[in-house]
Structure formats: structure tokens, C-alpha cells
Design a protein around this motif. Sequence first.
Motif, PDB file in Angstrom:
ATOM      1  N   LEU A 176       0.816  -1.211   0.000  1.00 53.96           N
ATOM      2  CA  LEU A 176       0.000   0.000   0.000  1.00 53.96           C
ATOM      3  C   LEU A 176       0.855   1.268   0.000  1.00 53.96           C
ATOM      4  N   GLU A 177       1.923   1.272   0.768  1.00 53.84           N
ATOM      5  CA  GLU A 177       2.791   2.441   0.826  1.00 53.84           C
ATOM      6  C   GLU A 177       3.452   2.696  -0.525  1.00 53.84           C
ATOM      7  N   VAL A 178       3.792   1.624  -1.214  1.00 56.45           N
ATOM      8  CA  VAL A 178       4.418   1.753  -2.532  1.00 56.45           C
ATOM      9  C   VAL A 178       3.477   2.478  -3.480  1.00 56.45           C
ATOM     10  N   TRP A 179       2.225   2.016  -3.535  1.00 52.75           N
ATOM     11  CA  TRP A 179       1.269   2.628  -4.451  1.00 52.75           C
ATOM     12  C   TRP A 179       0.928   4.050  -4.019  1.00 52.75           C
ATOM     13  N   SER A 180       0.895   4.298  -2.738  1.00 52.27           N
ATOM     14  CA  SER A 180       0.650   5.665  -2.254  1.00 52.27           C
ATOM     15  C   SER A 180       1.761   6.599  -2.719  1.00 52.27           C
ATOM     16  N   ASP A 181       3.017   6.149  -2.575  1.00 49.67           N
ATOM     17  CA  ASP A 181       4.140   6.967  -3.035  1.00 49.67           C
ATOM     18  C   ASP A 181       4.083   7.188  -4.544  1.00 49.67           C
ATOM     19  N   ALA A 182       3.695   6.147  -5.276  1.00 49.81           N
ATOM     20  CA  ALA A 182       3.590   6.281  -6.732  1.00 49.81           C
ATOM     21  C   ALA A 182       2.595   7.390  -7.087  1.00 49.81           C
ATOM     22  N   LEU A 183       1.445   7.374  -6.441  1.00 49.86           N
ATOM     23  CA  LEU A 183       0.434   8.403  -6.719  1.00 49.86           C
ATOM     24  C   LEU A 183       0.900   9.785  -6.275  1.00 49.86           C
ATOM     25  N   LEU A 184       1.530   9.853  -5.108  1.00 45.42           N
ATOM     26  CA  LEU A 184       2.026  11.140  -4.614  1.00 45.42           C
ATOM     27  C   LEU A 184       3.124  11.715  -5.506  1.00 45.42           C
ATOM     28  N   ASN A 185       3.846  10.836  -6.183  1.00 42.82           N
ATOM     29  CA  ASN A 185       4.929  11.275  -7.069  1.00 42.82           C
ATOM     30  C   ASN A 185       4.465  11.468  -8.507  1.00 42.82           C
ATOM     31  N   GLY A 186       3.161  11.475  -8.706  1.00 41.97           N
ATOM     32  CA  GLY A 186       2.623  11.828 -10.012  1.00 41.97           C
ATOM     33  C   GLY A 186       2.438  10.697 -10.997  1.00 41.97           C
ATOM     34  N   ILE A 187       2.525   9.484 -10.543  1.00 44.30           N
ATOM     35  CA  ILE A 187       2.300   8.348 -11.444  1.00 44.30           C
ATOM     36  C   ILE A 187       0.830   7.958 -11.273  1.00 44.30           C
ATOM     37  N   THR A 188       0.001   8.525 -12.146  1.00 45.16           N
ATOM     38  CA  THR A 188      -1.445   8.399 -11.976  1.00 45.16           C
ATOM     39  C   THR A 188      -2.129   7.756 -13.180  1.00 45.16           C
ATOM     40  N   ASP A 189      -1.401   6.946 -13.920  1.00 45.64           N
ATOM     41  CA  ASP A 189      -2.024   6.284 -15.062  1.00 45.64           C
ATOM     42  C   ASP A 189      -3.022   5.238 -14.562  1.00 45.64           C
ATOM     43  N   PRO A 190      -3.946   4.801 -15.414  1.00 44.10           N
ATOM     44  CA  PRO A 190      -4.991   3.865 -14.979  1.00 44.10           C
ATOM     45  C   PRO A 190      -4.460   2.547 -14.400  1.00 44.10           C
ATOM     46  N   SER A 191      -3.385   2.009 -14.961  1.00 42.97           N
ATOM     47  CA  SER A 191      -2.889   0.727 -14.440  1.00 42.97           C
ATOM     48  C   SER A 191      -2.355   0.873 -13.016  1.00 42.97           C
ATOM     49  N   CYS A 213      -3.350   3.181 -10.788  1.00 42.57           N
ATOM     50  CA  CYS A 213      -4.518   3.400  -9.924  1.00 42.57           C
ATOM     51  C   CYS A 213      -5.264   2.095  -9.675  1.00 42.57           C
ATOM     52  N   ASN A 214      -5.426   1.273 -10.704  1.00 43.38           N
ATOM     53  CA  ASN A 214      -6.094  -0.022 -10.541  1.00 43.38           C
ATOM     54  C   ASN A 214      -5.293  -0.937  -9.614  1.00 43.38           C
ATOM     55  N   ALA A 215      -3.968  -0.932  -9.749  1.00 42.65           N
ATOM     56  CA  ALA A 215      -3.131  -1.748  -8.874  1.00 42.65           C
ATOM     57  C   ALA A 215      -3.272  -1.309  -7.421  1.00 42.65           C
ATOM     58  N   MET A 216      -3.380  -0.008  -7.206  1.00 42.96           N
ATOM     59  CA  MET A 216      -3.548   0.483  -5.837  1.00 42.96           C
ATOM     60  C   MET A 216      -4.904   0.062  -5.274  1.00 42.96           C
ATOM     61  N   VAL A 217      -5.943   0.162  -6.066  1.00 44.04           N
ATOM     62  CA  VAL A 217      -7.271  -0.253  -5.607  1.00 44.04           C
ATOM     63  C   VAL A 217      -7.259  -1.742  -5.272  1.00 44.04           C
ATOM     64  N   ASP A 218      -6.617  -2.544  -6.115  1.00 42.42           N
ATOM     65  CA  ASP A 218      -6.503  -3.980  -5.835  1.00 42.42           C
ATOM     66  C   ASP A 218      -5.767  -4.233  -4.527  1.00 42.42           C
ATOM     67  N   SER A 219      -4.724  -3.437  -4.258  1.00 41.40           N
ATOM     68  CA  SER A 219      -3.987  -3.585  -3.002  1.00 41.40           C
ATOM     69  C   SER A 219      -4.874  -3.298  -1.808  1.00 41.40           C
ATOM     70  N   PHE A 220      -5.688  -2.262  -1.902  1.00 41.06           N
ATOM     71  CA  PHE A 220      -6.607  -1.944  -0.807  1.00 41.06           C
ATOM     72  C   PHE A 220      -7.587  -3.088  -0.575  1.00 41.06           C
ATOM     73  N   GLU A 221      -8.016  -3.717  -1.640  1.00 41.79           N
ATOM     74  CA  GLU A 221      -8.978  -4.807  -1.510  1.00 41.79           C
ATOM     75  C   GLU A 221      -8.350  -6.067  -0.920  1.00 41.79           C
TER      76      GLU A 221
END
Length: 184
Positions: free
Chosen positions: A150-165, A167-175
Motif C-alpha cells: 500500500l505504501e508503494v502505491w501511495s508513493d507512486a500516486l504522490l509522485n505523479g504516477i497516476t495512469d490507470p494501471s 490506480c487499478n493496482a492500488m485499488v486492488d492492493s486496498f482490496e
Amino acid sequence: MIHNEVVRTLSTMFGMSDPAQTIQQIERYFAEGRLELAEVMATEFCQLMLTKHQEDVQQLVYLVKGLRLLCSIYLQRNKGSEGLRWMKKLHTFRNKLYKYLKKNAPQLLESLPSSGEDYHLAANLFSQSGKKGAAKKMYKKSASILIKPLEVWSDALLNGITDPSTCNAMVDSFEHHQGVSRVN
């Protein structure tokens, strides 16, 4: 002959005759926010250990710890491109250490930090250096290794990596994962 004398002088000058104490001192400086001093000591320590790492496995362990710490310091000081030069060495020597331990002492592998943490650190350094493609690749590699990414995907989003894949990977991690491995 001269090289050995320089190494001996450096180790005496910076009090680096005991690598364990040196690592602890660098960690204290880092924790206290004395980043410039920590950077200088960590750089000298890593350069010193690069000359000694072939002597034994313990030296290799100290080298890997020192390199990981140095890369973290560069990240905190916003020197991502300089940190990437050392990150390459970290990956090389961490893999060498893991291979040795897997063959000779597999019970010690669990006590070492996951390679996923190093890839996460590399991703943050790449992102800080403006290399978004390489950062995205490292974030994905890190998330595939870590148990709680989860922290990895959070950092990715915070660092501007916001492509659909991403974001979907982060949602899957939350699930799939309950909780976060670390909060800064």
C-alpha cells in the motif's frame, strides 16, 4: 600500497574502524536530521567498505546497510540523481549477499530487509530525478515483492504516477491487504 594507506587514514580519521558503530552513528545523525554530516560519513563509509567487501560476508552486510542508508539520505536531501548512482551498487551487492546467504545460511535471510524495500527506495529516487518511466517500473517491481504494498502505491500516486494501471493496482492492493506496512 598507497591505496591501503589512504584507506587506513580515512578509517582512523572518521573513526570508522568499527563498522557496526559507524552505521549506528550515521543512523543517529540521520534520525536527528543532521543530513549533511550523515551524507559525508555514509559516503566515506561506503567508499571504505567498497575496498573491503571481499574480505568476508560481515563486511558485505555492512556495505549493504551503508549503501541503503546512503540512498535514503540522498532521498531526504532531494539528491535523487546522486542516490541512483549508489542504488546500482546497492542492488549489485544486495544480490551478491542474498545469493551467498541462500547458499550458506538460509536462516539469516529473514533478518534482512526485503529487496522490495530497496526497489521502493529506487522508485522514489527515480521519481525525484524526473524519470517517471523507470520509477513506475520500480514501483511495480516493489509492489510485487512486498507483502503489503500500500505504501508503494501511495508513493507512486504522490509522485505523479497516476495512469490507470497504477490506480487499478492500488485499488486492488486496498482490496487484498488489510493495514499498512509503515506510515511516515
